[in-house]
Scaffold this active site. Structure first.
Site, PDB file in Angstrom:
ATOM      1  N   TYR A 164       0.846  -1.205   0.000  1.00 30.82           N
ATOM      2  CA  TYR A 164       0.000   0.000   0.000  1.00 30.82           C
ATOM      3  C   TYR A 164       0.873   1.243   0.000  1.00 30.82           C
ATOM      4  O   TYR A 164       1.873   1.294   0.734  1.00 30.82           O
ATOM      5  CB  TYR A 164      -0.863   0.046   1.269  1.00 30.82           C
ATOM      6  CG  TYR A 164      -2.020  -0.918   1.298  1.00 30.82           C
ATOM      7  CD1 TYR A 164      -1.811  -2.279   1.478  1.00 30.82           C
ATOM      8  CD2 TYR A 164      -3.329  -0.461   1.154  1.00 30.82           C
ATOM      9  CE1 TYR A 164      -2.873  -3.164   1.517  1.00 30.82           C
ATOM     10  CE2 TYR A 164      -4.400  -1.341   1.196  1.00 30.82           C
ATOM     11  CZ  TYR A 164      -4.169  -2.686   1.383  1.00 30.82           C
ATOM     12  OH  TYR A 164      -5.224  -3.555   1.423  1.00 30.82           O
ATOM     13  N   TYR A 200      -2.166  -8.925   0.307  1.00 31.09           N
ATOM     14  CA  TYR A 200      -1.160  -8.436   1.259  1.00 31.09           C
ATOM     15  C   TYR A 200      -0.564  -9.596   2.056  1.00 31.09           C
ATOM     16  O   TYR A 200      -1.259 -10.571   2.352  1.00 31.09           O
ATOM     17  CB  TYR A 200      -1.863  -7.459   2.202  1.00 31.09           C
ATOM     18  CG  TYR A 200      -1.059  -7.012   3.403  1.00 31.09           C
ATOM     19  CD1 TYR A 200      -0.307  -5.840   3.365  1.00 31.09           C
ATOM     20  CD2 TYR A 200      -1.068  -7.753   4.580  1.00 31.09           C
ATOM     21  CE1 TYR A 200       0.413  -5.428   4.476  1.00 31.09           C
ATOM     22  CE2 TYR A 200      -0.347  -7.345   5.695  1.00 31.09           C
ATOM     23  CZ  TYR A 200       0.387  -6.174   5.633  1.00 31.09           C
ATOM     24  OH  TYR A 200       1.097  -5.774   6.731  1.00 31.09           O
ATOM     25  N   ARG A 221      -3.469 -12.131   3.053  1.00 31.70           N
ATOM     26  CA  ARG A 221      -4.852 -11.795   2.748  1.00 31.70           C
ATOM     27  C   ARG A 221      -5.087 -12.025   1.250  1.00 31.70           C
ATOM     28  O   ARG A 221      -4.186 -11.835   0.451  1.00 31.70           O
ATOM     29  CB  ARG A 221      -5.138 -10.319   3.063  1.00 31.70           C
ATOM     30  CG  ARG A 221      -4.898  -9.943   4.525  1.00 31.70           C
ATOM     31  CD  ARG A 221      -5.779  -8.774   4.931  1.00 31.70           C
ATOM     32  NE  ARG A 221      -7.160  -9.146   4.731  1.00 31.70           N
ATOM     33  CZ  ARG A 221      -8.146  -8.310   4.445  1.00 31.70           C
ATOM     34  NH1 ARG A 221      -7.895  -7.021   4.304  1.00 31.70           N
ATOM     35  NH2 ARG A 221      -9.366  -8.751   4.267  1.00 31.70           N
ATOM     36  N   HIS A 224      -7.918  -7.557  -2.271  1.00 30.89           N
ATOM     37  CA  HIS A 224      -9.143  -6.917  -1.783  1.00 30.89           C
ATOM     38  C   HIS A 224      -9.063  -5.415  -1.975  1.00 30.89           C
ATOM     39  O   HIS A 224      -7.962  -4.872  -2.163  1.00 30.89           O
ATOM     40  CB  HIS A 224      -9.346  -7.249  -0.302  1.00 30.89           C
ATOM     41  CG  HIS A 224      -8.215  -6.757   0.568  1.00 30.89           C
ATOM     42  ND1 HIS A 224      -7.035  -7.459   0.733  1.00 30.89           N
ATOM     43  CD2 HIS A 224      -8.072  -5.615   1.278  1.00 30.89           C
ATOM     44  CE1 HIS A 224      -6.222  -6.780   1.514  1.00 30.89           C
ATOM     45  NE2 HIS A 224      -6.818  -5.644   1.856  1.00 30.89           N
ATOM     46  N   HIS A 226     -10.589  -1.834  -0.097  1.00 31.61           N
ATOM     47  CA  HIS A 226     -11.274  -1.268   1.069  1.00 31.61           C
ATOM     48  C   HIS A 226     -12.152  -0.082   0.680  1.00 31.61           C
ATOM     49  O   HIS A 226     -11.792   0.688  -0.229  1.00 31.61           O
ATOM     50  CB  HIS A 226     -10.250  -0.709   2.059  1.00 31.61           C
ATOM     51  CG  HIS A 226      -9.333  -1.712   2.658  1.00 31.61           C
ATOM     52  ND1 HIS A 226      -9.551  -2.286   3.874  1.00 31.61           N
ATOM     53  CD2 HIS A 226      -8.162  -2.233   2.210  1.00 31.61           C
ATOM     54  CE1 HIS A 226      -8.562  -3.113   4.168  1.00 31.61           C
ATOM     55  NE2 HIS A 226      -7.701  -3.102   3.163  1.00 31.61           N
TER      56      HIS A 226
HETATM   57  C1  MBD Z   1      -4.273  -5.242   5.005  1.00 31.75           C
HETATM   58  O1  MBD Z   1      -4.291  -4.777   3.735  1.00 31.75           O
HETATM   59  C2  MBD Z   1      -5.433  -5.338   5.620  1.00 31.75           C
HETATM   60  O2  MBD Z   1      -6.519  -4.973   4.941  1.00 31.75           O
HETATM   61  C3  MBD Z   1      -5.506  -5.823   6.917  1.00 31.75           C
HETATM   62  C4  MBD Z   1      -6.805  -5.985   7.589  1.00 31.75           C
HETATM   63  C5  MBD Z   1      -4.371  -6.176   7.578  1.00 31.75           C
HETATM   64  C6  MBD Z   1      -3.183  -6.053   6.953  1.00 31.75           C
HETATM   65  C7  MBD Z   1      -3.136  -5.582   5.657  1.00 31.75           C
HETATM   66 FE    FE Z   2      -6.023  -4.170   3.068  1.00 32.96          FE
END
Ligand code: MBD
Ligand code: FE
Length: 311
Positions: A164, A200, A221, A224, A226
């Site tokens: 990110y 991630y 993860r 996704h 957000h």
């Molecule tokens: C992420 O991108 C995330 O969405 C969460 C909940 C925890 C770590 C990285």
């Molecule tokens: Fe995230």
């Protein structure tokens, strides 16, 4: 050493003294919470016969957690953040204030201050050779199906490496890359032109991954995106969708996946006319339903420390 001391007067007095129970100074709520949590810890030490070495390993772990700046990441990984959602869902159900697009966790990587655009925003600022174009679009409506104009739709997601902007250890992204804010149009429509994210993974040397390793768990993860969606007459929605087909969709280390939050990914052409980097692109329709204020109030606003930047 199987001794039981928790229920002794000495230990109960120690707990009360440590939390300063019954004092006329200090914060009574904090005293109550500390008394309970410390008591639960003391009792667990007794019940599980947790050794001094184990206690000091835990104390030292907290130091590493803070040094790594990962307390909020760990909160996601141990299901604490998901647990808060389970409670909010249950509270909504009990009060009859449920409905709308399901919530799911915010996570630790939001940055406030993304530039606000009208209706549509292109948020891929930096080149990313490994990521194909993605259009995310939809409508914001209320629970009666009426369009919600002037809603602020914010989104943030990772690049093709799972990093990110603002938190990217490679330094490859400028501020607000893959982060945006748009105001919905009169028909409730919003859109983001962006690039396909990848899932991630926790920093491999960090405190969170260290704990997960000990538990035999991974720290990944699925891909996704957000969202925060805010509107004057509605409650703020915090949610995400997953990218359909990601193998980790039902194996998210942060437990954020929900059945209703896996929109279809549709292959399209005509990206050139939209100004995308390739003519072939992926399209995700993600419609959002907001719930009304409760007695004039937004009881879904969560106050927590968040990063902020200027665009
Ligand atoms: C992420 O991108 C995330 O969405 C969460 C909940 C925890 C770590 C990285
Ligand atoms: Fe995230």
């Amino acid at each position: 050493m199987s001794v039981k001391v928790f229920d002794t007067q000495e230990v109960q007095d120690l707990l009360k003294a440590a939390a300063n129970i019954g004092a006329d100074s200090g914060n009574a709520r904090l005293q109550q919470i500390v008394h309970r949590l410390l008591g639960d810890l003391f009792e667990a030490i007794d019940d599980l016969d947790i050794t001094p070495d184990e206690v000091w390993a835990g104390v030292n772990y907290l130091n590493k957690l803070g040094q790594d700046g990962e307390a909020a990441l760990l909160a996601a990984g141990i299901g604490l953040e998901k647990y808060l959602d389970v409670r909010l869902d249950a509270a909504d159900k009990a009060a009859g204030t449920d409905g709308g697009t399901p919530r799911t966790i915010e996570g630790p990587l939001y940055v406030a201050g993304a530039p606000l655009r009208e209706g549509v925003s292109r948020i891929d600022i930096n080149e990313d050779a490994d990521a194909g174009p993605l259009v995310i679009r939809g409508k914001v409506t209320d629970t009666d199906g009426k369009p919600v104009a002037n809603a602020i739709v914010e989104c943030w997601h990772a690049n093709s490496k799972g990093f990110y902007s603002h938190f990217d250890p490679t330094g490859a992204q400028s501020s607000f890359n893959l982060r945006g804010a748009v105001k919905s149009g009169p028909d409730g429509a919003y859109a983001f032109h962006t690039l396909m994210p990848v899932g991630y993974g926790c920093p491999p040397q960090g405190a969170t991954q260290q704990l997960l390793n000990g538990l035999g768990r991974h720290g990944n993860r699925p891909a996704h995106v957000h969202f925060f969606v805010t509107s004057a007459a509605h409650r703020k929605l915090t949610t995400q969708f997953n990218i359909e087909g990601d193998p980790l969709i039902w194996d998210d280390f942060a437990y954020a996946t929900r059945e209703e939050l896996i929109p279809a990914v549709v292959e399209k052409t005509g990206g050139a006319a939209l100004g995308l980097k390739d003519d072939a692109y992926k399209d995700i329709e993600f419609n959002v339903t907001l719930t009304p204020l409760v007695q004039g109030k937004d009881n879904q606003i969560v106050s927590r420390p968040r990063a902020a930047a200027t665009a």
